[in-house]
Write a protein that holds these residues in place. Structure first.
Motif, PDB file in Angstrom:
ATOM      1  N   LEU A 128      61.323  43.873  37.608  1.00  3.75           N
ATOM      2  CA  LEU A 128      61.095  44.796  36.495  1.00  3.75           C
ATOM      3  C   LEU A 128      62.339  45.624  36.214  1.00  3.75           C
ATOM      4  O   LEU A 128      62.702  45.841  35.046  1.00  3.75           O
ATOM      5  N   ALA A 129      63.026  46.066  37.262  1.00  5.25           N
ATOM      6  CA  ALA A 129      64.264  46.827  37.054  1.00  5.25           C
ATOM      7  C   ALA A 129      65.339  45.956  36.402  1.00  5.25           C
ATOM      8  O   ALA A 129      66.088  46.421  35.526  1.00  5.25           O
ATOM      9  N   GLY A 130      65.413  44.668  36.813  1.00  3.23           N
ATOM     10  CA  GLY A 130      66.390  43.779  36.196  1.00  3.23           C
ATOM     11  C   GLY A 130      66.084  43.488  34.739  1.00  3.23           C
ATOM     12  O   GLY A 130      67.000  43.383  33.908  1.00  3.23           O
ATOM     13  N   LEU A 131      64.806  43.370  34.398  1.00  4.50           N
ATOM     14  CA  LEU A 131      64.435  43.094  33.013  1.00  4.50           C
ATOM     15  C   LEU A 131      64.763  44.253  32.093  1.00  4.50           C
ATOM     16  O   LEU A 131      65.076  44.056  30.910  1.00  4.50           O
ATOM     17  N   GLU A 132      64.696  45.480  32.611  1.00  6.09           N
ATOM     18  CA  GLU A 132      64.990  46.643  31.782  1.00  6.09           C
ATOM     19  C   GLU A 132      66.480  46.779  31.487  1.00  6.09           C
ATOM     20  O   GLU A 132      66.856  47.486  30.541  1.00  6.09           O
ATOM     21  N   HIS A 133      67.319  46.138  32.270  1.00 12.64           N
ATOM     22  CA  HIS A 133      68.770  46.262  32.084  1.00 12.64           C
ATOM     23  C   HIS A 133      69.417  44.918  31.742  1.00 12.64           C
ATOM     24  O   HIS A 133      70.574  44.670  32.066  1.00 12.64           O
ATOM     25  N   SER A 134      68.681  44.038  31.085  1.00  9.09           N
ATOM     26  CA  SER A 134      69.234  42.740  30.706  1.00  9.09           C
ATOM     27  C   SER A 134      68.701  42.337  29.343  1.00  9.09           C
ATOM     28  O   SER A 134      67.656  42.822  28.897  1.00  9.09           O
ATOM     29  N   THR A 135      69.408  41.443  28.691  1.00  8.48           N
ATOM     30  CA  THR A 135      69.008  40.935  27.381  1.00  8.48           C
ATOM     31  C   THR A 135      69.344  39.456  27.296  1.00  8.48           C
ATOM     32  O   THR A 135      70.112  38.917  28.105  1.00  8.48           O
ATOM     33  N   GLY A 136      68.775  38.811  26.281  1.00  8.59           N
ATOM     34  CA  GLY A 136      69.116  37.429  25.986  1.00  8.59           C
ATOM     35  C   GLY A 136      68.715  36.456  27.085  1.00  8.59           C
ATOM     36  O   GLY A 136      67.648  36.570  27.699  1.00  8.59           O
ATOM     37  N   GLN A 137      69.603  35.484  27.315  1.00 10.54           N
ATOM     38  CA  GLN A 137      69.315  34.450  28.302  1.00 10.54           C
ATOM     39  C   GLN A 137      69.237  35.014  29.717  1.00 10.54           C
ATOM     40  O   GLN A 137      68.474  34.529  30.543  1.00 10.54           O
ATOM     41  N   ARG A 138      70.014  36.027  29.992  1.00 12.58           N
ATOM     42  CA  ARG A 138      69.950  36.661  31.312  1.00 12.58           C
ATOM     43  C   ARG A 138      68.585  37.291  31.538  1.00 12.58           C
ATOM     44  O   ARG A 138      68.045  37.244  32.649  1.00 12.58           O
ATOM     45  N   HIS A 139      68.029  37.856  30.491  1.00 15.51           N
ATOM     46  CA  HIS A 139      66.693  38.455  30.568  1.00 15.51           C
ATOM     47  C   HIS A 139      65.652  37.390  30.916  1.00 15.51           C
ATOM     48  O   HIS A 139      64.781  37.607  31.788  1.00 15.51           O
ATOM     49  N   LEU A 140      65.742  36.236  30.255  1.00 12.80           N
ATOM     50  CA  LEU A 140      64.797  35.154  30.512  1.00 12.80           C
ATOM     51  C   LEU A 140      64.973  34.591  31.924  1.00 12.80           C
ATOM     52  O   LEU A 140      63.992  34.323  32.627  1.00 12.80           O
ATOM     53  N   ALA A 141      66.233  34.432  32.352  1.00 13.61           N
ATOM     54  CA  ALA A 141      66.489  33.879  33.688  1.00 13.61           C
ATOM     55  C   ALA A 141      65.971  34.811  34.775  1.00 13.61           C
ATOM     56  O   ALA A 141      65.366  34.367  35.762  1.00 13.61           O
ATOM     57  N   LEU A 142      66.181  36.118  34.604  1.00 15.84           N
ATOM     58  CA  LEU A 142      65.684  37.069  35.584  1.00 15.84           C
ATOM     59  C   LEU A 142      64.155  37.061  35.635  1.00 15.84           C
ATOM     60  O   LEU A 142      63.561  37.159  36.712  1.00 15.84           O
ATOM     61  N   GLY A 143      63.537  36.936  34.471  1.00 11.98           N
ATOM     62  CA  GLY A 143      62.078  36.899  34.439  1.00 11.98           C
ATOM     63  C   GLY A 143      61.515  35.693  35.171  1.00 11.98           C
ATOM     64  O   GLY A 143      60.549  35.807  35.942  1.00 11.98           O
ATOM     65  N   LEU A 144      62.100  34.525  34.926  1.00 12.95           N
ATOM     66  CA  LEU A 144      61.631  33.312  35.597  1.00 12.95           C
ATOM     67  C   LEU A 144      61.883  33.367  37.106  1.00 12.95           C
ATOM     68  O   LEU A 144      61.006  33.025  37.908  1.00 12.95           O
ATOM     69  N   ALA A 145      63.072  33.814  37.492  1.00 10.62           N
ATOM     70  CA  ALA A 145      63.389  33.893  38.920  1.00 10.62           C
ATOM     71  C   ALA A 145      62.495  34.908  39.623  1.00 10.62           C
ATOM     72  O   ALA A 145      62.005  34.658  40.738  1.00 10.62           O
TER      73      ALA A 145
END
Length: 377
Positions: A128-145
């Motif tokens: 959740l902390a990573g999703l709040e500080h990421s956008t785009g493809q990085r946001h999707l990759a963090l969510g899946l991981a």
């Protein structure tokens, strides 16, 4: 002479009848011999007798004060001839091979699953902390991981420690769990959009309650462990089934209340940390429902657990369907109860009421089922 012969013939019959009356346990032993031979201690026999409907009142017919004393006699009557030889062989093996102390092994095992139960909360918070500080493809990759890591750690918690069900889960239970979690994240936004005439586009999702439930895996495991240990200790110290029930039932209620308080604190803390206005009532109701369902599953009642989860899922689905059905001509009244509840208490009141009612039903069932000795062997 004829009368004397008849009296002589009657004597053995009288002796046989008297012997059978003097030893009423013999017939019970014959009927449950398999149970008595496979039992490792009298407590297992007592639990098995209770599962077959024998109570303390029934034990009085066999000239025993309770089921526990009756089980002790049955266990003593069953021959255990191979135990002495096995014990001697085991003693010789132990003398030749050093064995790790059982206390150290138990402590390491306890520490292992206690640390493991903290991992789902840690994975959810980091994601959740990573999703709040990421956008785009990085946001999707963090969510899946993060989703994969959370799922893996949660599955490990359910395969080890006090939450392990050992293949007793009902096939459909996983489906209801996923539905309830999905509604916890997306359901409030969808229901609010339906009540206001939408949805006209994507509705908001709230992940903070899911984070609170991820951290709640730890107190759930600790409560389950404490309940199991205390019940087994109570089983060894009890002098009857009624005595055991009188101690097990208040323990269950106290642990459920303790867990609900822990989930409330976790939900409130998650809202403060991630700066969201969540609904602790719905999170607490769902967490309590999950705890009771898992306790029932672990102790051999998976169908009851699945029924409670299915009832809560059906109530949430019916709430959304009733709002949609209210848009049909002449069906306005169908949407009135849910609409009034959402307008008065917010959309989170629907999952709170649905999961709370299901949790209350499971609590009543668990208070009866888990206070039996047969549920702890």
């Amino acid at each position: 002479m004829r009368d004397e012969a008849m009296r002589d013939e009657a004597k053995p019959a009288v002796r046989r009848g008297t012997g059978a009356t003097a030893d009423p346990v013999k017939a019970l032993l014959h009927r449950h011999r398999t149970l008595c031979e496979r039992a490792v201690d009298p407590l297992e026999i007592a639990a098995g007798l209770e599962a077959h409907g024998i109570t303390d009142r029934t034990a009085a017919r066999f000239r025993h004060r309770d089921v526990f004393s009756l089980a002790e006699e049955l266990y003593a009557r069953v021959p255990h001839g191979g135990e002495a030889a096995d014990g001697a062989a085991a003693g010789e093996a132990c003398a030749q091979t050093p064995v790790r102390p059982a206390r150290k092994t138990g402590t390491r095992r306890l520490t292992g699953w206690m640390i493991l139960t903290l991992l789902p909360g840690a994975m959810a918070s980091l994601t959740l902390a990573g999703l709040e500080h990421s956008t785009g493809q990085r946001h999707l990759a963090l969510g899946l991981a993060g989703s994969l890591a959370f799922t893996g750690t949660l599955a490990a918690c359910l395969r080890r420690g006090p939450l392990r069900a050992e293949g007793r889960t009902a096939p459909a239970a996983g489906l209801w769990v996923h539905w309830l979690l999905a509604y916890l994240v997306c359901g409030d936004g969808l229901l609010d959009a339906l009540v206001t005439g939408g949805p006209d586009g994507p509705w908001p999702a709230t992940t903070t309650p899911l984070t609170a439930l991820a951290w709640a895996v730890a107190p759930a495991a600790w409560c389950a462990h404490l309940f199991s240990v205390r019940c087994r200790r109570r089983l060894a110290e009890s002098h009857g089934l009624a005595d055991f029930t009188a101690g097990a039932r208040p323990l269950l209620l106290a642990l459920v209340a303790l867990y609900a308080a822990a989930v409330t604190a976790l939900a409130t803390a998650a809202d403060l940390v991630f700066d969201e206005d969540g609904a602790p009532a719905a999170t607490v109701a769902l967490g309590t429902l999950f705890l009771l369902a898992r306790l029932l599953t672990v102790h051999g009642f998976p169908r009851a657990a699945a029924t409670g989860l299915a009832a809560a899922s059906a109530a949430e689905a019916l709430a959304c369907a009733s709002v949609l059905a209210g848009r049909l001509p002449g069906c306005d009244l169908l949407a009135v109860p849910v609409t009034h509840a959402v307008q008065a208490w917010g959309p989170a009141s629907v999952p709170a009421l649905a999961c709370g009612a299901a949790a209350l039903g499971l609590l009543v069932h668990a208070a009866v089922a888990l206070s039996r000795a047969s549920a702890h062997t």
